[in-house]
Design a protein around this motif. Structure first.
Motif, PDB file in Angstrom:
ATOM      1  N   SER A  17      50.003  43.096  40.350  1.00  0.00           N
ATOM      2  CA  SER A  17      48.196  44.222  40.768  1.00  0.00           C
ATOM      3  C   SER A  17      46.602  43.176  41.647  1.00  0.00           C
ATOM      4  N   ASP A  18      47.290  42.405  41.547  1.00  0.00           N
ATOM      5  CA  ASP A  18      45.859  41.479  42.113  1.00  0.00           C
ATOM      6  C   ASP A  18      46.024  41.669  43.657  1.00  0.00           C
ATOM      7  N   TYR A  19      47.288  41.814  44.013  1.00  0.00           N
ATOM      8  CA  TYR A  19      47.681  41.603  45.555  1.00  0.00           C
ATOM      9  C   TYR A  19      47.325  43.056  46.035  1.00  0.00           C
ATOM     10  N   LEU A  20      47.464  43.932  45.227  1.00  0.00           N
ATOM     11  CA  LEU A  20      47.711  45.610  45.137  1.00  0.00           C
ATOM     12  C   LEU A  20      46.018  45.879  45.786  1.00  0.00           C
ATOM     13  N   LYS A  21      45.223  44.852  44.401  1.00  0.00           N
ATOM     14  CA  LYS A  21      43.592  45.083  45.030  1.00  0.00           C
ATOM     15  C   LYS A  21      43.600  44.690  45.972  1.00  0.00           C
ATOM     16  N   ALA A  22      43.897  43.542  46.681  1.00  0.00           N
ATOM     17  CA  ALA A  22      43.455  43.357  47.345  1.00  0.00           C
ATOM     18  C   ALA A  22      43.312  43.757  48.352  1.00  0.00           C
ATOM     19  N   VAL A  23      44.778  44.503  48.776  1.00  0.00           N
ATOM     20  CA  VAL A  23      45.091  45.511  50.222  1.00  0.00           C
ATOM     21  C   VAL A  23      43.818  46.538  49.757  1.00  0.00           C
ATOM     22  N   ILE A  24      43.476  46.755  48.687  1.00  0.00           N
ATOM     23  CA  ILE A  24      42.837  48.832  48.809  1.00  0.00           C
ATOM     24  C   ILE A  24      41.433  48.300  48.788  1.00  0.00           C
ATOM     25  N   GLU A  25      41.262  46.963  48.549  1.00  0.00           N
ATOM     26  CA  GLU A  25      39.612  46.757  48.352  1.00  0.00           C
ATOM     27  C   GLU A  25      39.446  46.431  50.431  1.00  0.00           C
ATOM     28  N   THR A  26      40.075  45.627  50.976  1.00  0.00           N
ATOM     29  CA  THR A  26      40.023  45.598  52.370  1.00  0.00           C
ATOM     30  C   THR A  26      40.278  47.421  53.134  1.00  0.00           C
ATOM     31  N   GLY A 393      42.309  33.552  49.401  1.00  0.00           N
ATOM     32  CA  GLY A 393      41.264  32.457  48.791  1.00  0.00           C
ATOM     33  C   GLY A 393      40.189  32.136  49.889  1.00  0.00           C
ATOM     34  N   ASP A 394      40.543  32.939  51.540  1.00  0.00           N
ATOM     35  CA  ASP A 394      39.845  32.622  52.140  1.00  0.00           C
ATOM     36  C   ASP A 394      38.814  34.253  52.805  1.00  0.00           C
ATOM     37  N   SER A 395      38.989  34.958  51.731  1.00  0.00           N
ATOM     38  CA  SER A 395      38.605  36.082  52.523  1.00  0.00           C
ATOM     39  C   SER A 395      36.820  36.297  52.067  1.00  0.00           C
ATOM     40  N   ASN A 396      37.057  37.304  51.949  1.00  0.00           N
ATOM     41  CA  ASN A 396      35.114  37.770  51.396  1.00  0.00           C
ATOM     42  C   ASN A 396      35.000  39.258  50.643  1.00  0.00           C
ATOM     43  N   THR A 397      34.340  39.483  49.490  1.00  0.00           N
ATOM     44  CA  THR A 397      34.247  40.533  49.187  1.00  0.00           C
ATOM     45  C   THR A 397      32.751  40.547  48.209  1.00  0.00           C
ATOM     46  N   GLY A 400      32.938  44.658  45.687  1.00  0.00           N
ATOM     47  CA  GLY A 400      34.464  45.572  45.674  1.00  0.00           C
ATOM     48  C   GLY A 400      35.518  45.697  47.476  1.00  0.00           C
ATOM     49  N   LYS A 401      34.588  45.406  48.331  1.00  0.00           N
ATOM     50  CA  LYS A 401      35.252  45.536  49.711  1.00  0.00           C
ATOM     51  C   LYS A 401      35.584  44.289  50.041  1.00  0.00           C
ATOM     52  N   ARG A 402      36.196  44.466  51.091  1.00  0.00           N
ATOM     53  CA  ARG A 402      37.376  42.549  50.967  1.00  0.00           C
ATOM     54  C   ARG A 402      37.685  42.936  52.934  1.00  0.00           C
ATOM     55  N   ARG A 403      37.301  41.446  53.051  1.00  0.00           N
ATOM     56  CA  ARG A 403      37.339  41.162  54.833  1.00  0.00           C
ATOM     57  C   ARG A 403      37.704  39.607  55.387  1.00  0.00           C
ATOM     58  N   TRP A 404      38.009  39.732  55.981  1.00  0.00           N
ATOM     59  CA  TRP A 404      38.281  38.053  56.981  1.00  0.00           C
ATOM     60  C   TRP A 404      37.529  38.149  57.470  1.00  0.00           C
ATOM     61  N   TYR A 405      37.010  36.956  57.820  1.00  0.00           N
ATOM     62  CA  TYR A 405      35.359  36.413  58.807  1.00  0.00           C
ATOM     63  C   TYR A 405      36.969  35.173  59.753  1.00  0.00           C
ATOM     64  N   THR A 406      36.949  36.163  60.960  1.00  0.00           N
ATOM     65  CA  THR A 406      37.459  34.380  61.772  1.00  0.00           C
ATOM     66  C   THR A 406      37.040  33.845  62.898  1.00  0.00           C
ATOM     67  N   ALA A 407      37.718  32.960  63.020  1.00  0.00           N
ATOM     68  CA  ALA A 407      37.531  32.620  64.249  1.00  0.00           C
ATOM     69  C   ALA A 407      38.487  33.022  65.178  1.00  0.00           C
ATOM     70  N   TRP A 408      38.545  34.500  66.004  1.00  0.00           N
ATOM     71  CA  TRP A 408      40.083  34.760  66.681  1.00  0.00           C
ATOM     72  C   TRP A 408      40.335  34.510  68.038  1.00  0.00           C
TER      73      TRP A 408
END
Length: 458
Positions: A17-26, A393-397, A400-408
């Motif tokens: 459920s934590d994994y799905l929560k992370a997806v929905i937050e994204t 672990g490397d995402s930011n919230t 309740g909104k999740r995203r990733w900061y990346t050096a693409w």
């Protein structure tokens, strides 16, 4: 007294459920940057910053970083959860693309240098959108999505040029350019059975086959402008999106449907080339492939576009076509190369802090699960979990909104941004976590990526 229990919660093993929560937050974070126009929805490619709406690999409508890719993410989320609001977002994303499509005019801009062919390819051009449109047709039965796919493909075939060497659009053979259009045509032929699609693919395939540089037992292609990479005019890449693995994979797919032994010969030679330049561990159990040939700089990518995930796809297709165990052995050897390098937890020059499906841990999640399906070896399932844990672990919230900061961009490590897209961006990270959640729980049929042959394992 310190709140020991709540302090520990962050570090406990995650529940499904934590994994799905992370997806929905994204999904919620991405939705904050959607815009409604007269046709549908599009999303800001780089929230809060102005970008060129037609820029290569970051176009507002493309599969790689734009609306088509984000629509695929929302389609996958609908397929797993059954929530109509996500299907509606997927449909609105493709509706936007359909309304914005400029038809055959797109083929007037082929790009140049390292970018040649990419503006019309599967990642940026209408064909990538057409792919997702067909997936929506399969999910909804709405004929407008099938109509768009057929019309886009009709124009693609009409825009194919031909000479004595075969067919072409940009005359760049990589999967990012003409090679990806071949894969798309084969895929749609598999879906609809229209032989015109296979004929067009075969014509372009003949040209790509003629561009191979061969020895008695190896083949490689100049699939990218190597001058811009500092390799001179004859620099070769072994990788998937632009290199020998990708070109060999195209040959294998063509053989699968045409029976032309020349294609199989070249696919085998491409695999031999990759094996010959491989850096194999002392015990022979792991292997990594150099980023380019000649070896400048000394670096091994660990992801999809130029790493073992992509290399292995050629070997998997050859294993399926021939049944020869040597190809399966190399799938495992290449995958074990990722693990031997310390990934997904240890970063390196070829696995920098980029959080995306193309080059980072997100692509590893799906690959490790695919190799688990192939081998039933639990270490790959464990590796997939590690990759998911790295992503979360490397995402930011915030709120309740999740995203990733990346050096693409590896060459610009100081440019760290939160992108929205699928192949690079937060949608791709969340999509891979969703894939893992689905694997653990509901095990629904979930749409995959056009260029991924491992889909048949599920």
């Amino acid at each position: 007294m310190s709140d020991t229990v709540s302090w520990l919660e962050e570090f406990n093993d995650k529940l499904p459920s934590d994994y799905l929560k992370a997806v929905i937050e994204t999904a919620d974070w991405i939705s904050d940057y959607e815009h409604i126009d007269t046709n549908g929805i599009f999303w800001e490619v780089l929230p809060g910053k102005e970008t060129d709406e037609a820029a290569t690999l970051t176009s507002i409508s493309g599969l790689y970083g734009g609306a088509s890719g984000i629509a695929l993410f929302f389609l996958r989320l609908y397929q797993v959860t059954g929530e109509e609001k996500y299907l509606n977002k997927a449909k609105a994303g493709i509706d936007f693309v359909i309304g914005r499509d400029i038809g055959r005019d797109v083929y007037k801009n082929l790009g140049e240098g390292t970018l040649k062919g990419i503006p019309i390819g599967i990642m940026d051009g209408p064909v990538g959108s057409s792919y997702v449109s067909y997936l929506l047709y399969e999910s909804t039965g709405d004929d407008k999505y099938l109509t768009y796919t057929k019309e886009t493909t009709r124009i693609l075939i009409e825009e194919e040029k031909e000479d004595e060497n075969g067919g072409y659009w940009s005359d760049v053979c990589s999967i990012l350019a003409d090679g990806g259009l071949v894969l798309y045509l084969i895929w749609l032929y598999e879906k609809l059975g229209d032989k015109n699609y296979l004929v067009a693919a075969d014509s372009a395939g003949k040209r790509i086959s003629g561009e191979a540089e061969e020895t008695d037992d190896t083949a490689r292609w100049l699939a990218m402008d190597s001058v811009a990479f500092g390799l001179g005019e004859n620099g070769f890449f072994p990788g998937f999106f632009y290199g020998a693995a990708g070109s060999g994979y195209i040959m294998a797919k063509l053989f699968e449907h045409t029976g032309n032994e020349r294609y199989l010969e070249l696919a085998r030679k491409a695999a031999n080339y990759i094996r010959k330049i491989a850096d194999v561990s002392p015990d022979g159990k792991a292997a990594l492939i150099r980023y380019n040939d000649p070896y400048v700089p000394k670096m091994h990518y660990l992801g999809l576009c130029q790493g073992p995930i992509g290399h292995s796809r050629l070997f998997y297709k050859l294993y399926k076509l021939t049944g020869e165990e040597i190809y399966k052995e190399w799938i495992i050897r290449l995958t074990d190369g990722i693990l031997a390098a310390g990934a997904p937890t240890k970063h390196s020059k070829g696995y920098w802090h980029t959080y995306c499906y193309c080059c980072g841990a997100a692509g590893m999640v799906e690959h490790f699960l695919e190799i688990y399906q192939l081998t039933k070896d639990d270490k790959y399932k464990d590796a997939a979990k590690s990759a998911v844990d790295v992503l979360i672990g490397d995402s930011n919230t915030d709120d309740g909104k999740r995203r990733w900061y990346t050096a693409w961009n590896r060459h610009l490590p100081n440019e760290v941004e939160a992108w929205t897209g699928l192949y690079h961006g937060s949608a791709g990270c969340a999509s891979s976590i969703l894939y893992y959640y689905n694997f653990l729980t509901v095990k629904k049929d979930i749409s995959g990526y056009l260029e991924d042959p491992y889909q048949d394992l599920f």
